[in-house]
Design a protein around this motif. Structure first.
Motif, short mmCIF file in Angstrom:
data_model
loop_
_atom_site.label_atom_id
_atom_site.label_comp_id
_atom_site.label_asym_id
_atom_site.label_seq_id
_atom_site.Cartn_x
_atom_site.Cartn_y
_atom_site.Cartn_z
N LEU A 301 -41.30 48.43 25.18
CA LEU A 301 -41.53 46.85 25.31
C LEU A 301 -43.00 46.64 25.41
O LEU A 301 -43.67 45.67 24.71
CB LEU A 301 -40.67 46.24 26.15
CG LEU A 301 -39.10 46.18 25.63
CD1 LEU A 301 -38.50 45.58 26.95
CD2 LEU A 301 -39.00 45.26 24.58
N PHE A 302 -43.39 47.42 26.34
CA PHE A 302 -44.88 47.10 26.80
C PHE A 302 -45.78 47.51 25.62
O PHE A 302 -46.64 46.75 25.15
CB PHE A 302 -45.26 48.06 27.91
CG PHE A 302 -45.29 47.39 29.33
CD1 PHE A 302 -46.34 46.77 29.80
CD2 PHE A 302 -44.14 47.30 29.99
CE1 PHE A 302 -46.38 46.15 30.92
CE2 PHE A 302 -44.02 46.56 31.26
CZ PHE A 302 -45.13 45.88 31.87
N THR A 303 -45.53 48.54 24.79
CA THR A 303 -46.21 48.80 23.61
C THR A 303 -46.21 47.55 22.56
O THR A 303 -47.24 47.09 22.10
CB THR A 303 -45.80 50.06 23.06
OG1 THR A 303 -45.61 51.23 24.13
CG2 THR A 303 -46.63 50.47 21.62
N THR A 304 -44.94 47.46 22.00
CA THR A 304 -44.78 46.27 21.09
C THR A 304 -45.46 44.67 21.58
O THR A 304 -46.07 44.18 20.86
CB THR A 304 -43.36 46.04 20.73
OG1 THR A 304 -42.61 45.74 21.96
CG2 THR A 304 -42.67 47.45 20.19
N CYS A 305 -45.43 44.55 23.00
CA CYS A 305 -45.83 43.38 23.46
C CYS A 305 -47.31 43.41 23.11
O CYS A 305 -47.97 42.37 23.22
CB CYS A 305 -45.09 42.79 24.78
SG CYS A 305 -43.53 42.65 24.91
#
Length: 495
Positions: A301-305
């Motif tokens: 999630l941190f990567t995609t966000c």
């Protein structure tokens, strides 16, 4: 009274984001100045130096973030915040005193070191706030970061460069003074006390060192009780303090149990009786599917966000608005952008408690993806008026802030057991800063090669992926305790 103290403490903690936002977006208001003949520096900046100035803050964060977990566990949340806030103060001192290109780049690298406060903020706030307001308080850092951005955009277009630096230095100095009024996290103090007593129980002799250790352990317990009483607004000997101490002790005990002896679901049961045994972080992850799944979900999630792209708009706001909306003052556009971020932050703090983390992230990511597609076609083909481009960018910033800009940071303080919280938080933030550096460093080459519209198409793809991934793998965490959240992750298998 307890809510007031928790809110005031949160204000002090997240105030650090104001000076960080002001410093982080400094390139936005100074790129034109530093690349012109009127530069206040010793010479004109080259294109490569401008690119480095915009991205080095993310790169330097990679250096310091691996040490955040160690500092959090050894020195505590309050001391870690003070130590990691210090580079911001040093950066402003450097900007005030050194008028050289190298000095500005060095100051922006110090800004990156100061950016390592972000892993601390959700952990710190989560450990003293009530469950009913935990999400709102944890997300308030975005509001203060937006306030710093607004100051940077506004002041950068109105005041002299030297005046802006003195304002930043004054704000950073005020932040240092405010730390005096903070109390340490009760959970950290409780863990340190248990560690001391546990060590003493393993020592057979009755030496002075043992007696000192026992005293130190009980002294830490007393400090934990005082911290709980302060944040709850009750007397030190009240039943609420005693109950909270016991809950913390039980939580720490359950995260220390020997994982190899019993199934994962039993590990999360407060009634489980097992031999306590310290295990390494890797072994803990290896034997705890729920922790492993929570870690994987947040890492994705941190990567995609990050790749939903708002950081690019924040850092390069003025030149971006000048390109996208040439008919409108880039300074005015940037100020409105910062104001939009602040207002959105207030509404987001309410929505995250009313709607929940999961639904908010899914809905906002879908809308963000749709807006990026529309915005990309508008910039690429100019099928609408210029004011529409600015309006779409503002709405895109709002929808991003509602979900991807805040929810992962709130989740960071909620989903991990105490024994691995510092490590997991540090590792994931380290990875997110690396992704941010890659994105900022690649922005100018991509912009020159494909144009701004194509970049927003990339943002759209990551936004849609975030929504789909969240739907399948992220459980709701609102108001739930960490052991219940861990059980929910057991029901959402990733591998």
């Amino acid at each position: 009274m307890s809510i007031i103290k928790q809110v005031l403490s949160t204000f002090i903690i997240t105030y650090t984001c104001t000076t960080l936002g002001l410093l982080f977006t400094l390139p936005s208001s100074t790129i034109k100045l530093f690349s012109s003949e009127n530069t206040p520096l010793n010479r004109v900046m080259t294109e490569s130096e401008i690119s480095i100035m915009g991205s080095i803050s993310s790169a330097s964060t990679l250096i310091i973030t691996p040490f955040c977990g160690y500092v959090l566990d050894v020195l505590g949340r309050k001391r870690a915040l003070i130590i990691l806030f210090s580079p911001q103060l040093l950066a402003w001192i450097l900007l005030v005193t050194v008028k050289r290109v190298e000095g500005v780049i060095c100051a922006m690298s110090l800004c990156g070191l100061g950016g390592s406060i972000f892993p601390i903020i959700p952990v710190y706030i989560n450990e003293f706030s009530e469950p009913s307001i935990r999400g709102a308080l944890s997300s308030s850092g975005i509001i203060f970061h937006g306030l710093g951005m607004l100051l940077s955009y506004g002041l950068g277009g109105m005041v002299h460069y030297n005046t802006l630096n003195y304002i930043g230095l004054s704000l950073a100095a005020i932040g240092m003074v405010l730390f005096v009024f903070l109390k340490e996290s009760p959970l950290y103090l409780m863990r340190k006390g248990l560690d001391k007593v546990r060590f003493i129980l393993l020592v057979k002799s009755k030496s002075t060192r043992c007696i000192t250790g026992i005293y130190a352990g009980y002294y830490t317990f007393q400090e934990a009780a005082k911290s709980i009483a302060y944040y709850k607004g009750v007397e030190l000997d009240s039943i609420e303090v005693i109950t909270h101490l016991e809950n913390l002790r039980q939580l720490i005990k359950n995260s220390d149990i020997k994982l190899n002896d019993i199934p994962e679901m039993e590990n999360l049961n407060p009634e489980t009786k097992a031999t306590r045994k310290n295990v390494s972080i890797l072994k803990f992850f290896g034997n705890s599917p729920s922790s492993r799944r929570a870690f994987t979900v947040l890492l994705v999630l941190f990567t995609t966000c990050v790749f939903q792209g708002l950081t690019v708009v924040q850092v390069y706001a003025e030149p971006l608005f000048a390109t996208a909306v040439p008919s409108m003052s880039s300074t005015v556009s940037s100020v409105l952008f910062g104001l939009t971020m602040i207002i959105t932050g207030f509404f987001e703090a309410l929505l995250i408690e009313a709607v929940g983390r999961r639904a908010l992230l899914i809905g906002s990511s879908l809308v963000t993806g749709l807006l990026c597609l529309i915005l990309g076609t508008q910039i690429q083909f100019q099928w609408g008026p210029g004011w529409m481009t600015a309006g779409l960018i503002y709405i895109y910033a709002m929808t991003y802030t509602f979900g991807a800009g805040v929810v992962p940071y709130v989740l960071m303080g909620e989903v991990f057991l105490p024994q691995i919280k510092s490590f997991a938080t540090t590792f994931i933030f380290e990875w997110s800063y690396f992704c941010t550096f890659i994105m900022l460093f690649m922005f100018n080459p991509l912009f020159n090669a494909f144009g701004l519209g194509a970049i927003f198409f990339i943002f759209a793809g990551f936004s849609f992926f975030t929504a789909v991934f969240t739907f399948f793998y992220l459980p709701e965490t609102k108001t739930w305790s960490v052991d219940v959240i861990q059980q929910k992750f057991m029901q959402r298998k990733i591998f």
